[in-house]
Design an enzyme around this catalytic site. Structure first.
Site, PDB file in Angstrom:
ATOM      1  N   ASP A  20       0.869  -1.180   0.000  1.00  0.00           N
ATOM      2  CA  ASP A  20       0.000   0.000   0.000  1.00  0.00           C
ATOM      3  C   ASP A  20       0.900   1.223   0.000  1.00  0.00           C
ATOM      4  O   ASP A  20       1.124   1.868   1.018  1.00  0.00           O
ATOM      5  CB  ASP A  20      -0.887  -0.021   1.245  1.00  0.00           C
ATOM      6  CG  ASP A  20      -1.983   1.025   1.201  1.00  0.00           C
ATOM      7  OD1 ASP A  20      -2.207   1.596   0.126  1.00  0.00           O
ATOM      8  OD2 ASP A  20      -2.620   1.264   2.239  1.00  0.00           O
ATOM      9  N   GLU A  67      -6.298   5.008  -9.001  1.00  0.00           N
ATOM     10  CA  GLU A  67      -7.579   5.553  -8.559  1.00  0.00           C
ATOM     11  C   GLU A  67      -8.114   6.647  -9.476  1.00  0.00           C
ATOM     12  O   GLU A  67      -7.388   7.535  -9.923  1.00  0.00           O
ATOM     13  CB  GLU A  67      -7.438   6.109  -7.134  1.00  0.00           C
ATOM     14  CG  GLU A  67      -8.760   6.452  -6.497  1.00  0.00           C
ATOM     15  CD  GLU A  67      -8.754   6.180  -5.001  1.00  0.00           C
ATOM     16  OE1 GLU A  67      -9.728   6.572  -4.342  1.00  0.00           O
ATOM     17  OE2 GLU A  67      -7.796   5.557  -4.495  1.00  0.00           O
ATOM     18  N   LYS A  94      -9.417   1.900  -9.578  1.00  0.00           N
ATOM     19  CA  LYS A  94      -9.848   2.030  -8.188  1.00  0.00           C
ATOM     20  C   LYS A  94     -10.939   3.098  -8.092  1.00  0.00           C
ATOM     21  O   LYS A  94     -10.741   4.242  -8.508  1.00  0.00           O
ATOM     22  CB  LYS A  94      -8.642   2.405  -7.326  1.00  0.00           C
ATOM     23  CG  LYS A  94      -8.744   2.055  -5.862  1.00  0.00           C
ATOM     24  CD  LYS A  94      -7.390   2.274  -5.207  1.00  0.00           C
ATOM     25  CE  LYS A  94      -7.414   1.941  -3.732  1.00  0.00           C
ATOM     26  NZ  LYS A  94      -6.112   2.241  -3.100  1.00  0.00           N
ATOM     27  N   THR A 138     -12.964   0.737  -3.502  1.00  0.00           N
ATOM     28  CA  THR A 138     -12.303   1.165  -2.272  1.00  0.00           C
ATOM     29  C   THR A 138     -13.262   1.937  -1.376  1.00  0.00           C
ATOM     30  O   THR A 138     -14.433   2.103  -1.696  1.00  0.00           O
ATOM     31  CB  THR A 138     -11.055   2.007  -2.627  1.00  0.00           C
ATOM     32  OG1 THR A 138     -10.305   2.276  -1.446  1.00  0.00           O
ATOM     33  CG2 THR A 138     -11.444   3.310  -3.300  1.00  0.00           C
ATOM     34  N   PHE A 166     -11.916  -1.389   4.472  1.00  0.00           N
ATOM     35  CA  PHE A 166     -10.962  -0.677   5.320  1.00  0.00           C
ATOM     36  C   PHE A 166     -11.070  -1.138   6.769  1.00  0.00           C
ATOM     37  O   PHE A 166     -12.147  -1.083   7.350  1.00  0.00           O
ATOM     38  CB  PHE A 166     -11.216   0.834   5.236  1.00  0.00           C
ATOM     39  CG  PHE A 166     -10.621   1.491   4.021  1.00  0.00           C
ATOM     40  CD1 PHE A 166     -10.530   0.824   2.818  1.00  0.00           C
ATOM     41  CD2 PHE A 166     -10.152   2.791   4.085  1.00  0.00           C
ATOM     42  CE1 PHE A 166      -9.982   1.433   1.689  1.00  0.00           C
ATOM     43  CE2 PHE A 166      -9.600   3.417   2.971  1.00  0.00           C
ATOM     44  CZ  PHE A 166      -9.520   2.731   1.772  1.00  0.00           C
TER      45      PHE A 166
END
Length: 329
Positions: A18, A97, A133, A157, A179
């Site tokens: 990440d 993203e 994303k 996400t 998350f």
């Protein structure tokens, strides 16, 4: 000799970095990597990435972009350039993203995803190595559904609950990123609790619930736990399809000598009670999100934070190239 926790975990779960820190990715050599606007902005502040930034800006200028569009295009090109560099260091995929400001606009999200993939194609990157994303809003999930129908793989996400995970499964998305740490942070503040043991950690339990639901219903969408606060949280989800972990926690796992035990498996999932859930539509999805205060606040807060990170990157680029006067009348 006992293997360290990281190596043991790699035998149970696909480990994803990440990070947009190319040095860290080269050090830990994960299979995949994920990025987000905050990580891209942090990487753009590193002196060693100056050449990458300048080349992105030059490309945007050569394409004829001016004013605000010049900066926006530079950010998209830079984001893809980081992805290309990351793909030189990993064997698998990178998540890139879409602008979080588009999170409630299905058509704009689809268009931006195609723009990003076209940029990757310019650098000779196969689209199967890219995960687009997208935030797990209803509109974002519908965009992902349309993209997946065209063979474009997506990573959904800012996901904080089973209702979002269910909608993603119904959309046949490739991967979701629930998350963990942000859920824990929210509950610690809301309930004024300093510490939860891992077997009661709200973030860990949320991912376990989603995992059990997916495996019980033979859902093919991959689950990638994200946003970890500790190695204990990471190890609490050993056996999950994928886990995306920051470089500092990867370093801690590499030094950790404890024995790693499987926490999630298909057999384990089937041993739990089945979830009987009704199909979702736009209205009952939004109702479910709004009724879950944690999910509602974290989804919008996450979108806002990613928008802010992109704005910070925009400011950095304007200052770097001395073009504030050109952009702002």
């Amino acid at each position: 000799m006992t293997q360290n926790a990281l190596n043991q975990l790699k035998s149970l779960t696909t480990i994803v970095a990440d990070s947009s820190d190319l040095t860290a990715i080269e050090t830990f050599r994960p299979l995949d990597a994920t990025t987000n606007p905050s990580l891209i902005t942090a990487a753009a502040n590193q002196p060693e990435n100056k050449e990458l930034i300048e080349s992105a800006f030059d490309q945007a200028k050569k394409e004829g972009y001016v004013s605000d569009e010049l900066i926006e295009r530079t950010i998209d090109i830079l984001t893809v350039k980081f992805g290309v560099e990351i793909l030189k260091l990993v064997e698998g995929r990178v998540s890139t993203e879409v602008d979080a400001a588009l999170s409630y606009d299905t058509e704009a999200t689809i268009a931006k995803a195609k723009e990003l993939l076209a940029l990757y194609a310019q650098y000779g990157i196969d689209q199967n190595r890219i995960l687009i994303k997208i935030a797990s809003t209803w509109e974002g999930i519908q965009a992902a559904k349309a993209l997946e129908s065209k063979g474009i793989h997506c990573n959904l996400t800012l996901l904080f609950g089973l209702h979002q995970a269910q909608a993603c499964a119904e959309a046949n998305v490739t991967l979701i990123s629930p998350f963990v740490g942000r859920i824990l942070d929210w509950y610690k503040k809301a309930e004024n609790v300093e510490y939860y043991p891992i077997d009661k950690d709200p973030g860990v339990l949320s991912v376990k619930q989603i995992y059990h639901y997916y495996k019980q219903h033979n859902i093919q969408t991959e689950i990638m736990g994200a946003s970890f606060r500790s190695v204990d949280q990471v190890l609490g989800l050993a056996g999950c399809d994928l886990l995306t972990v920051s470089p500092n926690l990867l370093a801690e796992l590499e030094k950790d000598q404890r024995t790693v035990e499987v926490q999630l498996s298909t057999d384990h999932a089937h041993a739990h009670g089945h979830h009987d859930i009704q199909p979702l539509n736009k209205q009952n999805f939004k109702d479910a999100v709004e009724k879950d205060l944690m999910s509602f606040q974290l989804l919008q807060g996450g979108i806002d934070s990613f928008i802010k990170a992109r704005e910070q990157l925009s400011t950095l680029l304007r200052q770097s190239f001395g073009i504030d006067a050109e952009i702002k009348p």
